[in-house]
Design an enzyme around this catalytic site. Structure first.
Site, mmCIF file in Angstrom:
data_model
loop_
_atom_site.group_PDB
_atom_site.id
_atom_site.type_symbol
_atom_site.label_atom_id
_atom_site.label_comp_id
_atom_site.label_asym_id
_atom_site.label_seq_id
_atom_site.Cartn_x
_atom_site.Cartn_y
_atom_site.Cartn_z
ATOM 1 N N GLY A 1 99.167 10.089 -49.732
ATOM 2 C CA GLY A 1 100.024 10.449 -48.600
ATOM 3 C C GLY A 1 100.994 9.334 -48.245
ATOM 4 O O GLY A 1 102.181 9.556 -48.034
ATOM 5 N N ARG A 2 100.498 8.097 -48.224
ATOM 6 C CA ARG A 2 101.351 6.978 -47.811
ATOM 7 C C ARG A 2 102.295 6.531 -48.920
ATOM 8 O O ARG A 2 103.066 5.592 -48.729
ATOM 9 C CB ARG A 2 100.486 5.817 -47.327
ATOM 10 C CG ARG A 2 99.408 5.383 -48.293
ATOM 11 C CD ARG A 2 98.368 4.486 -47.611
ATOM 12 N NE ARG A 2 97.251 4.144 -48.484
ATOM 13 C CZ ARG A 2 96.171 4.884 -48.654
ATOM 14 N NH1 ARG A 2 96.058 6.045 -48.043
ATOM 15 N NH2 ARG A 2 95.194 4.485 -49.445
ATOM 16 N N GLU B 1 96.210 17.813 -36.672
ATOM 17 C CA GLU B 1 97.435 17.611 -35.886
ATOM 18 C C GLU B 1 98.568 18.480 -36.421
ATOM 19 O O GLU B 1 99.275 19.153 -35.662
ATOM 20 C CB GLU B 1 97.865 16.130 -35.951
ATOM 21 C CG GLU B 1 96.943 15.158 -35.242
ATOM 22 C CD GLU B 1 95.785 14.673 -36.110
ATOM 23 O OE1 GLU B 1 95.488 15.315 -37.155
ATOM 24 O OE2 GLU B 1 95.176 13.649 -35.751
ATOM 25 N N LYS C 1 87.743 11.755 -37.356
ATOM 26 C CA LYS C 1 88.172 13.162 -37.423
ATOM 27 C C LYS C 1 86.983 14.076 -37.204
ATOM 28 O O LYS C 1 87.047 15.044 -36.449
ATOM 29 C CB LYS C 1 88.759 13.469 -38.808
ATOM 30 C CG LYS C 1 90.092 12.862 -39.119
ATOM 31 C CD LYS C 1 90.552 13.391 -40.474
ATOM 32 C CE LYS C 1 91.700 12.636 -41.057
ATOM 33 N NZ LYS C 1 92.003 13.027 -42.438
ATOM 34 N N HIS D 1 112.928 -12.309 -28.554
ATOM 35 C CA HIS D 1 112.796 -12.399 -27.098
ATOM 36 C C HIS D 1 111.479 -11.805 -26.625
ATOM 37 O O HIS D 1 111.335 -11.489 -25.441
ATOM 38 C CB HIS D 1 113.988 -11.700 -26.434
ATOM 39 C CG HIS D 1 115.275 -12.378 -26.765
ATOM 40 N ND1 HIS D 1 115.761 -13.437 -26.038
ATOM 41 C CD2 HIS D 1 116.146 -12.184 -27.793
ATOM 42 C CE1 HIS D 1 116.904 -13.842 -26.580
ATOM 43 N NE2 HIS D 1 117.156 -13.107 -27.651
ATOM 44 N N LYS E 1 99.857 17.059 -47.185
ATOM 45 C CA LYS E 1 99.307 17.025 -48.542
ATOM 46 C C LYS E 1 98.134 17.997 -48.651
ATOM 47 O O LYS E 1 98.066 18.810 -49.554
ATOM 48 C CB LYS E 1 98.875 15.598 -48.870
ATOM 49 C CG LYS E 1 98.227 15.462 -50.232
ATOM 50 C CD LYS E 1 97.907 14.017 -50.552
ATOM 51 C CE LYS E 1 97.012 13.960 -51.785
ATOM 52 N NZ LYS E 1 96.676 12.599 -52.186
ATOM 53 N N GLU F 1 96.144 1.146 -44.510
ATOM 54 C CA GLU F 1 95.306 2.241 -45.014
ATOM 55 C C GLU F 1 94.947 1.964 -46.479
ATOM 56 O O GLU F 1 93.921 2.410 -46.972
ATOM 57 C CB GLU F 1 96.035 3.590 -44.879
ATOM 58 C CG GLU F 1 95.090 4.778 -44.791
ATOM 59 C CD GLU F 1 95.770 6.097 -44.465
ATOM 60 O OE1 GLU F 1 96.506 6.614 -45.325
ATOM 61 O OE2 GLU F 1 95.570 6.619 -43.359
#
Ligand code: F6P
Length: 559
Positions: A280-281, A214, A521, A397, A208, A366
């Site tokens: 973004g999400r 990263e 960051k 399990h 975005k 977030e």
């Protein structure tokens, strides 16, 4: 935007406090004495059938939760979001992910621009690109057809595409496969490109902001990999002109910052835009889903968007008393604020949804992991719970023990579809039916438990009776759909988006910023020189960080 209502001052909150204090959870008894309970507390939203009856509620609780929604102005806030009001106050932005899935026949003018027209212009460009890649019209620098699309992104620019790609594997059309690189751990890009032919690989750099460390680092590493491999193969001669040609044929971008895309060296003609009003999400249904449009084909992607839109309409048009996202969000408030539930499990009985919980973690945490309200004041209640989960039956399990018999109350959503992608048999047994039997059994066991007398009646030695008792009254919501189609996956995502929104409204928080990720960051950039060996930068660190970095410096084997 008006100041948030303090939910704890509402009459509904007072009522809920009393109801919680008086509540004696007894799902066994409630079902035994109330034959209409399952029907009364089950709802539909588009293709989703949602059974809330195994929750710790009665009619009075549901009514009070609905009143709470009314008294905090849920409908007004929802309408403000849909209309494009700048409800993301700390960034002064509209929140319009619902516009991303409106049909082209709709219109929504915000700040003088019809955003639906904008959305469909970009969608057309994405679909055109997807068709060109799929048909082979889009060629790499050697003239070869693209066989692998690698999406480079992180957070919302990764989790949505990965989750949906996995969820809709049966809908992936013959043609390019997709891979996803997100982590700055170089292992990720190395492993994902190890067996790839650069001549048939196309990278989509999705960011975005186009500033994310990263993603830009991975994109640069991918660019270096591509050019080096093409040079080794003699496909480019190392000249600037040929490198640029290769990049233009093997890199496209998705971003709101097209100037930064150009600065990176990607031709803006090969970039798909979106807008600052898409978080973004909340962006998998924007051009961030370009890898999906390529893999699934435009028609399936359009069905996926239609699924979102069906739930958007349900959320916008359905009275709160039968509005599924609103009720589920209000129920979450009930557990977090009145029962101190600190986490919420999401348990899909669909292996294809194996990344759904990871996706929801960003969406929910977030969004609602906040300690201040929209007016800057401190929150007055607990907020965002931890979302987690794994597909059943694997989770059975592993961690279900704690949900069944542990000391914490963990509300859980069970998700399943009626028609499986792979209708296989084990002898005479339909394996999907065995799978679903587990879903139904687990929600039943959690709700109704097993009493000491029932355990004794099985001949259990008295000393171990307590260990074999299941207390029951563990709340679950069951969500079923006909099949895991593109539309249903869109519906599930939109459902949780609006659940998240509902909780945020009650808590009075801004569910659409994410300032909490910024400090780490910044510090990473400050610490990076110390890690690279700068003595002054190291000396400036606190004692613990200094020791950790020193350990690294002393132990790094540089081969
Ligand atoms: O750091 C968090 C975050 O901003 C997320 O909200 C976002 O989805 C992710 O980083 C990636 O951001 P971008 O798409 O701008 O690269």
């Amino acid at each position: 935007m008006s100041a948030p209502v303090d939910p704890t001052t509402t009459p509904a909150w007072e009522k809920l406090t009393q109801l919680a204090a008086d509540l004696q959870p007894d799902l066994r008894g409630w079902f035994a004495t109330d034959p209409g309970r399952a029907e009364r507390f089950s709802f539909t939203a588009a293709d989703l059938y949602v059974d809330l009856s195994k929750n710790l509620v009665d009619d009075a609780v549901i009514a009070a939760l609905v009143e709470l929604g009314e008294q905090v102005g849920l409908a007004e806030r929802r309408d403000a979001m849909y209309a494009g009001e700048k409800i993301n106050v700390t960034e002064n932005r509209s929140v319009l992910h619902t516009a991303l899935r409106r049909p082209r026949t709709d219109s929504l003018v915000v700040d003088g621009t019809d955003v639906v027209v904008q959305v469909h212009e970009v969608l057309e460009a994405v679909y055109d690109f997807a068709n060109r890649v799929r048909s082979g019209e889009w060629k790499g620098v050697t003239g070869a057809q693209i066989k692998t699309v690698v999406n480079i992104g992180i957070g919302g620019s990764d989790l949505g595409p990965v989750m949906v790609y996995e969820a809709l594997k049966p809908y992936v059309q013959a043609g390019p496969e997709c891979r996803f690189v997100s982590n700055i751990d170089p292992t990720d890009v190395v492993e994902k490109t190890a067996d790839l032919n650069p001549a048939t690989t196309l990278f989509i750099v999705a960011s975005k902001t186009f500033t994310t460390l990263e993603t830009l680092t991975n994109a640069r590493m991918a660019r270096d990999w591509l050019l080096a491999k093409l040079r080794d193969a003699g496909a480019v001669d190392g000249s600037e002109r040929m490198d640029a040609d290769a990049i233009s044929k093997h890199f496209v971008a998705v971003s709101t910052a097209l100037d930064k895309v150009a600065a990176f060296g990607i031709d803006p003609a090969n970039a798909f835009g979106f807008w600052d009003w898409v978080g973004g999400r909340y962006s998998v249904d924007s051009a961030v889903g370009t890898s999906l449009a390529v893999a699934l084909g435009p028609d399936n992607f359009a069905d996926f968007l239609a699924g979102f839109n069906a739930i958007d309409r349900h959320f916008a048009q359905t009275p709160l008393a039968s509005n599924v996202p609103a009720l589920m969000g209000l129920l979450n408030v009930w557990y977090v604020n009145f029962f101190k539930a600190g986490s919420h499990a999401v348990l899909p009985y669909a292996q294809y949804l194996h990344r759904f919980a990871a996706y929801l973690q960003q969406l929910t945490m977030e969004s609602n992991g906040k300690g201040v309200r929209t007016d800057g004041s401190e929150v007055v209640t607990e907020t965002g719970e931890i979302f987690w989960g794994e597909p059943g039956t694997n989770g059975q399990h592993a961690f279900y023990q704690l949900i069944h018999q542990g000391t914490q109350l963990i509300p859980a959503d069970f998700i399943a579809v009626a028609t499986p992608a792979h209708p296989l048999k084990d002898g005479d047994a339909d394996v999907h039916e065995l799978f679903l039997a587990n879903f139904f059994a687990q929600t039943k066991a959690l709700a109704f438990g097993k009493t000491a007398d029932e355990v004794r009646a099985e001949g259990t030695a008295e000393a171990i009776v307590p260990a074999r008792v299941f207390p029951g009254n563990r709340p679950t919501t069951s969500i079923m759909a006909p099949a895991l189609t593109p539309s249903v996956v869109g519906q599930l995502i939109a459902l949780y988006e609006h659940i998240t929104f509902t909780q945020g409204v009650v808590w009075g928080i801004n569910s659409f910023d994410q300032w909490g990720v910024e400090l780490g960051k910044q510090l990473a950039m400050q610490i990076a020189p110390a890690v690279a060996g700068d003595a002054d930068a190291l000396a400036a660190q606190d004692a613990s960080t200094k020791a950790l970095v020193s350990y690294y410096l002393a132990n790094r084997d540089r081969g």
